[in-house]
Design a protein around this motif. Sequence first.
Motif, PDB file in Angstrom:
ATOM      1  N   LEU A   1       1.626  -1.580   0.119  1.00  0.00           N
ATOM      2  CA  LEU A   1      -0.187   0.283  -0.267  1.00  0.00           C
ATOM      3  C   LEU A   1       1.274   0.743   0.193  1.00  0.00           C
ATOM      4  CD1 LEU A   1      -2.557  -1.097   2.605  1.00  0.00           C
ATOM      5  CD2 LEU A   1      -2.374  -0.938   0.401  1.00  0.00           C
TER       6      LEU A   1
ATOM      7  N   ALA B   1       2.639   5.414   0.608  1.00  0.00           N
ATOM      8  CA  ALA B   1       2.098   6.218   1.052  1.00  0.00           C
ATOM      9  C   ALA B   1       2.435   7.339   0.081  1.00  0.00           C
ATOM     10  CB  ALA B   1       1.994   6.502   2.010  1.00  0.00           C
TER      11      ALA B   1
ATOM     12  N   ILE C   1      -2.519   4.905  -0.076  1.00  0.00           N
ATOM     13  CA  ILE C   1      -2.374   5.714   1.414  1.00  0.00           C
ATOM     14  C   ILE C   1      -2.307   7.023   0.962  1.00  0.00           C
ATOM     15  CG2 ILE C   1      -2.224   5.703   3.672  1.00  0.00           C
ATOM     16  CD1 ILE C   1      -1.464   3.427   3.821  1.00  0.00           C
TER      17      ILE C   1
ATOM     18  N   THR D   1      -5.225   9.571   4.719  1.00  0.00           N
ATOM     19  CA  THR D   1      -4.589   9.037   6.930  1.00  0.00           C
ATOM     20  C   THR D   1      -5.453  10.836   7.299  1.00  0.00           C
ATOM     21  OG1 THR D   1      -2.693   8.343   5.650  1.00  0.00           O
ATOM     22  CG2 THR D   1      -2.487  10.125   7.383  1.00  0.00           C
TER      23      THR D   1
ATOM     24  N   TYR E   1      -1.664   3.941  13.369  1.00  0.00           N
ATOM     25  CA  TYR E   1      -0.637   4.018  13.119  1.00  0.00           C
ATOM     26  C   TYR E   1       0.274   4.928  13.971  1.00  0.00           C
ATOM     27  CZ  TYR E   1       3.080   6.197  10.166  1.00  0.00           C
ATOM     28  OH  TYR E   1       4.417   7.147   9.889  1.00  0.00           O
TER      29      TYR E   1
ATOM     30  N   LYS F   1      -0.782   0.397  11.032  1.00  0.00           N
ATOM     31  CA  LYS F   1       0.859   0.458  10.522  1.00  0.00           C
ATOM     32  C   LYS F   1       1.966  -0.217  11.599  1.00  0.00           C
ATOM     33  CE  LYS F   1       3.183   3.714   7.922  1.00  0.00           C
ATOM     34  NZ  LYS F   1       3.131   5.223   7.457  1.00  0.00           N
TER      35      LYS F   1
ATOM     36  N   GLY G   1       5.423   0.007   8.645  1.00  0.00           N
ATOM     37  CA  GLY G   1       5.715   1.208   7.999  1.00  0.00           C
ATOM     38  C   GLY G   1       7.193   1.607   8.095  1.00  0.00           C
TER      39      GLY G   1
ATOM     40  N   VAL H   1       3.462  -1.486   4.587  1.00  0.00           N
ATOM     41  CA  VAL H   1       2.692   0.226   3.746  1.00  0.00           C
ATOM     42  C   VAL H   1       4.335   1.157   3.474  1.00  0.00           C
ATOM     43  CG1 VAL H   1       2.002   2.706   4.778  1.00  0.00           C
ATOM     44  CG2 VAL H   1       0.978   0.514   5.635  1.00  0.00           C
TER      45      VAL H   1
END
Length: 298
Positions: A6, A8, A40, A75, A132, A160, A185, A202
Amino acid sequence: MWTGVLPAVTTKFTADGALDHAEMERCFALQMQAGCDGLIVCGSLGEGPMLSPDERLAVLKTAQSVAGAKPVLLTVSEAGTREACALAAGAAKAGAAGLMVVPSPIYHTDEDETVATLSAVAAAGDLPVMIYSNRVAYRVDVTPRIMERLAGDARFVAIKESSDDIRRTTEIINHFGDRFAVLTGVDNLAFEALSVGAVGWVAGLVVAFPEETVAIYRLMKAGRTAEALEIYRWFRPLLDLDVSTFLVQNIKLAEALAIGSTEHVRMPRKPLSGERRAAVEAIVRTALERRPTLKRAA
């Protein structure tokens, strides 16, 4: 929805600071073409705090137009819980597939405040939530004990994990089994996290090198660890650029060199210059010269 790569993604601006939707469409499409599993938007790398709520929803809409059936998450990282709840509600109305939620990046919440804030945002959006947890950047560590208090709310589906402690991935899985999807992450811990059970990534440098990022993930899931490690070792100097105060400028420079994108950022950030720029440019150009030939993984 809560597995795979995914990105960011970065937010693209014109030279005069407006949102550059055409360039975002182009760059987001590269992620989809490489086989990424969703997008994201408006996170740290996406300069979310520098965008108005309306701009964030506009970026969400652009990402949705490119992602098709794949999920797009917004986010939520607001100083105040009231503002976070309003953004979550707006994201739900705009059709976001889910939220990635950061406790206040300004005020360092204690355990009770963290639980209350995350719960309030989840209720306001009534969407699936990826917590997160980033104690390095935001000084709030969403520990397994905090996750235990959130586990009764089915809206919390993933985390994450960005504590910068690879042991945490195993601790979460040992404690919760598959209750929470664990996504790494931290770009330069991705191989390690996937090795011990993380189900998603992520990713940051993916925006400049999507094929390599997807290849590592798929090879790991196929059990072809040695092949994944070979790519990862090549990738590591680039991935280190994600772990920096200047991650946005670093990665936008990598995008400029690798995919011909722009480096425009929102102030107070400024594009890299001087010795710092030369060092990052050298890392990216060396990687491009030594770019590996990729093998397909199922």
